[in-house]
Design an enzyme around this catalytic site. Structure first.
Site, PDB file in Angstrom:
ATOM      1  N   GLY A  71      -1.213   1.125   9.742  1.00 43.80           N
ATOM      2  CA  GLY A  71      -2.496   1.807   9.599  1.00 43.80           C
ATOM      3  C   GLY A  71      -3.503   1.441  10.671  1.00 43.80           C
ATOM      4  N   THR A  72      -3.581   0.175  11.021  1.00 44.57           N
ATOM      5  CA  THR A  72      -4.558  -0.244  12.032  1.00 44.57           C
ATOM      6  C   THR A  72      -4.259   0.460  13.350  1.00 44.57           C
ATOM      7  OG1 THR A  72      -4.824  -2.372  10.943  1.00 44.57           O
ATOM      8  CG2 THR A  72      -5.498  -2.254  13.256  1.00 44.57           C
ATOM      9  N   ASN A 147      -9.750   2.312  -0.172  1.00 44.55           N
ATOM     10  CA  ASN A 147      -8.931   1.170  -0.571  1.00 44.55           C
ATOM     11  C   ASN A 147      -9.561   0.356  -1.696  1.00 44.55           C
ATOM     12  OD1 ASN A 147     -10.465   1.024   1.951  1.00 44.55           O
ATOM     13  ND2 ASN A 147     -10.122  -1.166   1.860  1.00 44.55           N
ATOM     14  N   GLN A 175      -4.218   4.700   2.095  1.00 40.48           N
ATOM     15  CA  GLN A 175      -4.252   4.448   0.642  1.00 40.48           C
ATOM     16  C   GLN A 175      -3.939   5.692  -0.183  1.00 40.48           C
ATOM     17  OE1 GLN A 175      -4.378   1.627  -0.868  1.00 40.48           O
ATOM     18  NE2 GLN A 175      -5.053   0.235   0.750  1.00 40.48           N
ATOM     19  N   SER A 195       0.682   3.828   6.423  1.00 37.39           N
ATOM     20  CA  SER A 195       1.187   2.476   6.654  1.00 37.39           C
ATOM     21  C   SER A 195       2.324   2.182   5.678  1.00 37.39           C
ATOM     22  CB  SER A 195       0.046   1.491   6.426  1.00 37.39           C
ATOM     23  OG  SER A 195       0.533   0.172   6.457  1.00 37.39           O
ATOM     24  N   GLY A 196       3.425   1.634   6.188  1.00 29.38           N
ATOM     25  CA  GLY A 196       4.591   1.367   5.342  1.00 29.38           C
ATOM     26  C   GLY A 196       4.312   0.449   4.168  1.00 29.38           C
ATOM     27  N   HIS A 197       3.594  -0.652   4.434  1.00 29.18           N
ATOM     28  CA  HIS A 197       3.522  -1.686   3.390  1.00 29.18           C
ATOM     29  C   HIS A 197       2.648  -1.337   2.198  1.00 29.18           C
ATOM     30  CE1 HIS A 197      -0.384  -3.926   4.176  1.00 29.18           C
ATOM     31  NE2 HIS A 197      -0.301  -3.237   5.294  1.00 29.18           N
ATOM     32  N   THR A 233      10.180  -0.450  21.988  1.00 31.07           N
ATOM     33  CA  THR A 233      11.458  -0.224  21.307  1.00 31.07           C
ATOM     34  C   THR A 233      11.228   0.015  19.816  1.00 31.07           C
ATOM     35  OG1 THR A 233      12.561  -1.596  22.923  1.00 31.07           O
ATOM     36  CG2 THR A 233      13.723  -1.276  20.829  1.00 31.07           C
ATOM     37  N   CYS A 321     -13.994 -12.275   3.185  1.00 27.04           N
ATOM     38  CA  CYS A 321     -14.388 -13.466   3.916  1.00 27.04           C
ATOM     39  C   CYS A 321     -14.538 -13.118   5.400  1.00 27.04           C
ATOM     40  CB  CYS A 321     -13.326 -14.532   3.722  1.00 27.04           C
ATOM     41  SG  CYS A 321     -13.937 -16.135   4.135  1.00 27.04           S
TER      42      CYS A 321
HETATM   43  C1  LIG Z   1      -7.643   2.479   4.143  1.00 34.85           C
HETATM   44  C2  LIG Z   1      -6.901   1.547   5.034  1.00 34.85           C
HETATM   45  N1  LIG Z   1      -6.762   1.843   6.330  1.00 34.85           N
HETATM   46  C3  LIG Z   1      -6.098   1.060   7.190  1.00 34.85           C
HETATM   47  C4  LIG Z   1      -5.520  -0.114   6.761  1.00 34.85           C
HETATM   48  C5  LIG Z   1      -4.769  -0.973   7.739  1.00 34.85           C
HETATM   49  O1  LIG Z   1      -3.392  -0.776   7.573  1.00 34.85           O
HETATM   50  P1  LIG Z   1      -2.326  -1.852   8.119  1.00 34.85           P
HETATM   51  O2  LIG Z   1      -2.393  -3.020   7.180  1.00 34.85           O
HETATM   52  O3  LIG Z   1      -1.017  -1.140   8.058  1.00 34.85           O
HETATM   53  O4  LIG Z   1      -2.713  -2.195   9.506  1.00 34.85           O
HETATM   54  C6  LIG Z   1      -5.640  -0.488   5.415  1.00 34.85           C
HETATM   55  C7  LIG Z   1      -5.078  -1.768   4.933  1.00 34.85           C
HETATM   56  O5  LIG Z   1      -5.627  -2.392   4.030  1.00 34.85           O
HETATM   57  C8  LIG Z   1      -6.340   0.375   4.526  1.00 34.85           C
HETATM   58  O6  LIG Z   1      -6.483   0.081   3.239  1.00 34.85           O
END
Ligand SMILES: Cc1ncc(COP(=O)(O)O)c(C=O)c1O
Length: 385
Positions: A71-72, A147, A175, A195-197, A233, A321
């Site tokens: 996601g980032t 989120n 999300q 985002s996968g996780h 890769t 934090c």
């Molecule tokens: C709304 C949202 N965008 C982006 C991210 C970032 O995703 P990633 O952890 O895959 O970098 C998050 C992760 O908490 C998120 O909740």
């Protein structure tokens, strides 16, 4: 001790089917997807099959799916890849820091950003987006689901505004993915990140929809991977895992798993809100079926997070934090909560595998913990601002 994980918006575990799908790609199909020999071809097949699944998941063409690290990276790519000095950018004050910090960096490069504030419910009013548009506006970025509160934003309406005004539109769907159906054609966005996780695939893998012809510059340069849109890769096993997780998410959405979760969430919220001095953040707005954000007045949210952890329940608080200091959530503050109430808020975010017994355990533990903490709380005693 019983363990109940209600922090799915932080991350999710891999589903067994995902692990099973990935396994061969660490072992016998370990090849580099760019190699022309058999090992490479096996890896390539895995990547391209996952691409087809993601194309179905987004409702786009295979060629419009770009795999990345999460996601980032998707959020950063949309912002750094489309905006140039002199451009104007519109986003919201409740985005993830991957968007907000990227916008702040772009300010140093001569891109001005308008941060649209939400209504008290946490919803973004599309007319506020429309009002913020200027001749120099090049990009709008709005999240699909928040989120912290789970509030689902009116992205299709914002998509129409973007189309009518000729502005690019990116959606942070990190999300929303797996919780609400995604249809990029219906929404009319140019870019969308997942985002996968957050959806039972591994950490460090993600995907982006990039509408054909969108002039987004790649963040990473090097090899010609992903049609030159993302060098490096391919994380073959991770991509295969994301494909399997997307396939399972489509089944869950079709099989009413989210309706079942809404039922559990309704029980959780109804019971918790019977406690005195509590309230819902995001009340009155459509929300992802797994997320409840509730304030518990007269206590410190972090203390409640720790007390619940000691009883085997994982949730998160309404503060983050930053440089060693605990700051109240920018999302809740933007919705108009004061610092004390933002700090006294807790996010319960269920996995799609959550059970009624999980909810019952939470309902057994939380009231006791709240009562105990309130009895000794400095907030209650008025010694904490
Ligand atoms: C709304 C949202 N965008 C982006 C991210 C970032 O995703 P990633 O952890 O895959 O970098 C998050 C992760 O908490 C998120 O909740």
């Amino acid at each position: 001790m019983r363990r109940v994980y209600m922090d799915a918006n932080a991350t999710t575990p891999l589903l067994p089917e995902v692990v099973e799908a990935m396994h061969p790609y660490w072992m016998e199909h370990f090849g580099n997807a760019s190699s022309i020999h058999l090992h490479g071809q096996e890896a390539r097949k895995g990547v391209e099959r996952a691409r087809e699944t993601l194309a179905e998941f987004f409702n786009c063409h295979d060629a419009e799916v770009v795999f990345n690290s999460g996601g980032t990276e998707g959020d950063n790519t949309a912002i750094f890849g489309l905006l140039h000095p002199g451009d104007h950018f519109i986003t919201t004050s409740i985005e993830h820091s991957a968007v907000i910090q990227a916008a702040q960096r772009m300010a140093e490069r001569g891109v001005e950003t308008t941060f649209v504030a939400p209504q008290p419910s946490g919803l973004i009013d599309p007319t506020d987006i429309l009002r913020a548009i200027r001749p120099q506006t090049r990009l709008i970025s709005v999240m699909l689901a928040n989120n912290e509160t789970g509030v689902i934003q009116p992205v299709a309406e914002i998509g129409r505004i973007a189309a009518d005004t000729g502005v690019f539109f990116h959606i942070d769907a990190v999300q929303g993915a797996g919780k609400v159906p995604i249809d990029v054609r219906r929404i009319g966005c140019h870019l969308l990140s997942i985002s996968g996780h957050k959806m039972h695939a591994p950490k460090g893998v993600g995907a982006m929809f990039v509408r054909r012809g969108t002039p987004v510059e790649s963040l990473l340069v090097g090899g010609s991977h992903e049609r030159r849109r993302r060098a490096g890769t391919e994380n073959v096993a991770g991509i295969v895992g994301l494909g399997k997780a997307a396939e399972l998410a489509m089944h869950s959405l079709a099989d009413g798993v989210m309706d079942r979760l809404s039922g559990l969430r309704w029980k959780l919220e109804t019971e918790l809100l019977k406690l005195p001095g509590t309230g819902m953040n995001g009340a009155g707005a459509p929300r992802a079926a797994n997320t409840s954000n509730i304030w518990f007045d007269n206590l410190e949210g972090e203390a409640l997070v720790i007390a619940l952890d000691l009883k085997g329940i994982a949730v998160s608080g309404g503060s983050a934090c930053h440089s060693g200091a605990t700051e109240p959530s920018h999302v809740l503050m933007a919705m108009g909560l004061d610092k004390t109430r933002a700090r006294a808020s807790l996010r319960f975010s269920m996995l799609k595998t959550a059970t009624e017994a999980d909810v019952d355990y939470v309902l057994q533990v939380v009231p006791e913990a709240v009562e105990r903490l309130r009895a000794v709380s400095p907030v209650e005693a008025g010694t904490l601002g």
